[in-house]
Design a protein around this motif. Structure first.
Motif, PDB file in Angstrom:
ATOM      1  N   TYR A 115       3.611  54.021   2.558  1.00 53.59           N
ATOM      2  CA  TYR A 115       3.053  53.893   2.544  1.00 53.59           C
ATOM      3  C   TYR A 115       2.099  54.780   3.598  1.00 53.59           C
ATOM      4  CZ  TYR A 115      -1.596  56.295   0.495  1.00 53.59           C
ATOM      5  OH  TYR A 115      -3.014  57.226   0.195  1.00 53.59           O
ATOM      6  N   SER A 136       0.641  57.261  -5.170  1.00 52.21           N
ATOM      7  CA  SER A 136       0.992  57.291  -4.049  1.00 52.21           C
ATOM      8  C   SER A 136       1.580  58.291  -3.284  1.00 52.21           C
ATOM      9  CB  SER A 136       0.839  55.621  -3.817  1.00 52.21           C
ATOM     10  OG  SER A 136       2.258  55.322  -3.804  1.00 52.21           O
ATOM     11  N   ILE A 137       2.559  57.824  -2.826  1.00 49.39           N
ATOM     12  CA  ILE A 137       3.973  58.214  -2.105  1.00 49.39           C
ATOM     13  C   ILE A 137       4.178  59.870  -2.476  1.00 49.39           C
ATOM     14  CG2 ILE A 137       6.247  58.571  -0.416  1.00 49.39           C
ATOM     15  CD1 ILE A 137       5.483  55.480  -0.030  1.00 49.39           C
ATOM     16  N   ALA A 146       8.378  55.158  -1.163  1.00 47.44           N
ATOM     17  CA  ALA A 146       9.114  54.434   0.023  1.00 47.44           C
ATOM     18  C   ALA A 146      10.283  54.643   0.735  1.00 47.44           C
ATOM     19  CB  ALA A 146       8.482  52.860  -0.221  1.00 47.44           C
TER      20      ALA A 146
END
Lengths: 307, 533
Positions: free
Chosen positions: B402, B90-91, B264
């Motif tokens: 995110y 994701s990030i 995060a």
């Protein structure tokens, strides 16, 4: 709805839990309060004084070291309890558990058998010797605050002393396939007199006696009896002794060692003997192995010839 | 500074080509980030559907909506997809890919082709996982515990394992790219101690990716060997050791938790400094904390195995290390809070996400202490307490960060502004929906409800109903950004180069940036977050 405290561990575990909960609540309330105060006081547009603050080594070290010390305190307390949880007393009564998809089978030394139930008396330390016939399961009794994974081909132990008569839930806590959530049962805790009556009513052929019969039927006695001409290790008073191995190391003859010596005899060969014992892997179910182990534990002791 | 002014503004990276081909053959880190963004959004909602099915089933104690087999496949699919196809990439793969070169003043990552190859690997891994679902799914749980996965499960374990194996290489290559980029491509004056914390977190996470993920690949290969050829590694019936698998698996999968949370933390450091218009409090300690977490994260895997048959003494060692790793996390929370002190705080959507993150991460982190304490873990492990704990970290923490990051950098990525009112509303709704979903699960866990249960005892129903109600709210809150962000692509006002008036090199180029990021290589004269002198 609160969880009953039905074992000697439960109040101790809960005490630690409550303390840590109080500590964490304090931290959460503290940090949230500070955050909210800052967010209100320093929101855009207020006239609060805002000369830039500098990072401060002392502040950083304080909030590094204070949590560290608190954590170590909790750790020490927890370890103290943990060692007790993992060290069964010498006088604990063994009961044997075999897990399989998806049921719990229990064998008492007196030959009593149960499925998805376990009867135990109040006040007597109980040591469960557990193994699995297939995948990994986990024996979990929330009211006792105990849990232990049950592994195939290996014995794991769990001990407790029940403190309150009653019926408590038993769960399988390790995912074990389709009907995992139905692999439940109950632990029935009884007053000692009731328990004695229950044992009486359900007595069968003692586990050790079943093992003795297997010992002869499988031909173990052909080599391991004292009269035998084969050079095989003596099994008298074996349980609990220290066995020197052919590789120079030593091993404690506990239940796991007895189990492995039957199923995997080449794994740990006693010093001075040829590795000629055949493996019984695949020929014996775990319940039969448990009966044999129960018998071997009596060899050379006064209880060797029960009934 | 610059002596040559270009006559017309350069075309943005989005205008470099419009055909599908121009996207699928791109070497531009920004376009690859967008490609990843599309992929992980797809998998996020797919995994979310599986979660919806789980929560719907659990409204009643009886297993009456779907069969036990379907339920088991649903939570397995949810876990596999959310961990490997959403959270891990994701990030790093979206925001990281997009921002890392911009933040250090580079024109691209070190190996642009490898970067594109990573995305293709991600897609191929994804196709295997979808194929596995279409064939009938897999029912082992995302943890693939042996010997169930190797010798007992009748589902499509191999297909799932191959998918995860492939996607693992995608993260290894991304990690490699980031490490080399940070080492070799920083702009003049961008010293290590001037790196934005987001870059530090990407650097640390890249190290974890390339060191831990190969172990996952080996472990999954061994599952394949045992399942296909009956080589006895994990199944005791074949002479193997099932607990060995757990050691291998968690040796990767615990660091993997830090692959999810370190980025995060990086994002939130950017959002909070901007929201409070302050330098980060204790920059050096924040950097040390990131590195500390990345290193100690490799030494705590055994805390997943306190009741698994591991020796009592090993458990004690893993317990103390798990308490130790909580220290840097605490430092970070305190520093974020202190950054607000004497700030000039505004509550735009990204800041709301960031503050929400700090709160949820704290609850997730503190409950981790209960699980690190061996004597408490005995009762709590494999119950809903653990489920709640890791969702607070991974969903409350990683997903909030995110989304906060997506909102903050959306004007930079797309050149458009979204509806601030809707964005704030979604952030707040998400916070409440999240807590309603997962807080009851802490209570369920302490009361003794085991996880991965298709049926449960009636006494647990109240908390389950609350949790499912929260999940419904959470679901709505997740769909909202999809709608208003998509809307903004067409109807949103155009963003200038620096709509937030933020510091950081990424805001010094146009929005969206030109293909090679900067007209001139920037020169850096000071540390990050220079909001007030």
């Amino acid at each position: 709805m609160t969880l009953p405290q039905a074992s000697s561990f439960a109040p101790n575990v809960d005490h630690l839990f409550d303390t840590l909960l109080a500590l964490c609540t304090l931290v959460v309330v503290g940090v949230f309060t500070v955050m909210i105060v800052f967010c209100v006081k320093y929101r855009r547009g207020t006239s609060a004084e805002r000369t830039p603050a500098r990072s401060h080594l002392g502040v950083e070290l304080t909030w590094t070291l204070v949590p560290f010390v608190l954590f170590m305190g909790i750790f020490g307390w927890s370890v103290h309890l943990w060692i007790r949880l993992r060290t069964p007393p010498k006088d604990a009564q063994p009961i044997y558990v075999v897990a399989k998809q998806w049921m719990w089978k229990v064998q008492h030394p007196g030959g009593q058998r149960e499925i998805d139930q376990l009867h135990v008396p109040v006040g007597q330390p109980i040591r469960l010797v557990m193994t699995s016939q297939d995948v990994i399961h986990s024996f979990y009794v929330p009211a006792f605050r105990v849990k232990q994974d049950v592994l195939p081909d290996r014995y794991t132990e769990l001990w407790f002393t029940a403190t309150q008569a009653g019926t408590y839930h038993l769960f399988c806590a390790e995912f074990c396939g389709t009907d995992h959530s139905r692999m439940r049962g109950e632990v029935v805790v009884m007053a000692p007199a009731d328990y004695a009556r229950w044992l009486q009513a359900h007595a069968g052929i003692g586990l050790a006696a079943q093992g003795a019969a297997l010992f002869r039927r499988l031909g173990c006695s052909g080599c391991h009896d004292p009269q035998s001409g084969v050079h095989a290790p003596s099994l008298e008073n074996l349980y609990g002794s220290t066995v020197p191995l052919s590789d120079g190391s030593q091993v404690l003859a506990d239940e796991r060692y007895l189990h492995d010596s039957i199923l995997l005899p080449k794994k740990q060969v006693a010093a001075g003997y040829a590795p000629i014992m055949p493996s019984f892997e695949g020929r014996l179910g775990e319940e039969d192995v448990l009966a044999l182990v129960a018998y071997l534990k009596t060899r050379g002791t006064q209880t060797e010839k029960p009934e | 500074m610059s002596t040559v002014e270009l006559a017309s503004p350069a075309r943005s990276y989005l205008e470099e080509g419009y055909g599908l081909r121009s996207w699928l053959t791109t070497h531009d880190h920004k376009r690859i980030a967008v490609l990843y963004g599309i992929g992980i959004t797809f998998f996020f909602f797919l995994g979310g559907l599986a979660a919806a099915l789980i929560r719907w089933e659990l409204v009643t104690p009886a297993g009456d909506l779907v069969s036990a087999e379907t339920y088991n496949k649903a939570f397995t699919f949810h876990g596999v997809v959310m961990v490997w196809f959403f959270l891990i990439p994701s990030i790093p793969a979206t925001l990281g890919n997009f921002l890392l070169p911009l933040m250090i003043g580079a024109r691209d990552v070190a190996f642009p082709r490898l970067n594109l190859f990573s995305w293709y690997l991600y897609v191929v891994g994804g196709i295997f996982t979808l194929g596995c679902l279409l064939l009938g799914g897999v029912d082992t749980g995302w943890t693939f515990y042996t010997p169930f996965s190797t010798m007992f499960s009748n589902s499509h374990v191999l297909m799932a394992v191959v998918g995860v194996f492939i996607v693992g290489f995608s993260s290894i290559f991304t990690g490699l790219n980031f490490i080399v980029t940070v080492h070799t491509m920083r702009a003049p004056g961008m010293t290590w101690m001037r790196l934005p914390l987001f870059v530090w977190s990407m650097y640390a996470v890249a190290l974890v990716m390339i060191l831990a993920t190969p172990v996952l690949a080996m472990t999954l290969s061994l599952i394949g060997l045992e399942r296909l050829f009956g080589v006895g590694i994990f199944d005791p019936a074949l002479g193997g050791d099932p607990v060995l698998f757990q050691h291998f698996f968690w040796f990767y999968s615990h660091p993997a938790v830090y692959i999810m949370i370190l980025p995060a933390m990086g994002v939130v450091s950017e959002l909070i400094t901007h929201g409070a218009r302050r330098r980060i409090f204790g920059y050096r300690f924040m950097v040390y904390a990131i590195i500390g977490i990345a290193v100690v994260g490799f030494l705590v895997w055994g805390h997943h195995m306190f009741v698994a048959g591991q020796s009592m003494y090993a458990s004690i060692v893993f317990s103390i290390l798990s308490f130790i790793i909580a220290v840097p996390s605490a430092i970070k929370v305190f520093n974020w809070t202190a950054t607000l002190y004497k700030g000039d705080i505004s509550f735009d959507a990204p800041m709301l996400y960031a503050l929400g993150f700090v709160g949820l991460f704290m609850l997730g982190g503190l409950t981790g202490l209960f699980l690190a304490a061996t004597a408490l873990d005995v009762n709590l492990t494999d119950t809903y307490f653990v489920v709640a704990h890791f969702h607070y970290i991974m969903v409350g923490g990683a997903v909030m960060a995110y989304l906060g990051g997506i909102h903050y950098w959306w004007p930079k990525i797309t050149g458009r502004l979204y509806s601030e009112a809707w964005a704030r509303f979604a952030a707040i709704l998400m916070f409440f929906g999240f807590n309603l979903t997962f807080f009851p699960q802490y209570i369920l866990g302490w009361e003794g409800m085991p996880r991965r249960y298709h049926e449960y005892l009636p006494q647990f129903q109240v908390w389950n109903v609350l949790s499912s109600a929260g999940a419904t709210i959470l679901g709505v809150a997740y769909v909202l950004p999809l709608v208003y962000l998509a809307w903004s692509l067409r109807y949103g006002a155009r963003a200038g180069a620096n709509p937030w008036d933020a510091t950081g090199l990424e805001w010094q180029t146009s929005s969206p940036p030109p293909p090679h990021n900067f007209e001139q290589v920037p020169v850096v004269h000071e540390g990050p977050y220079a909001y007030r002198r």
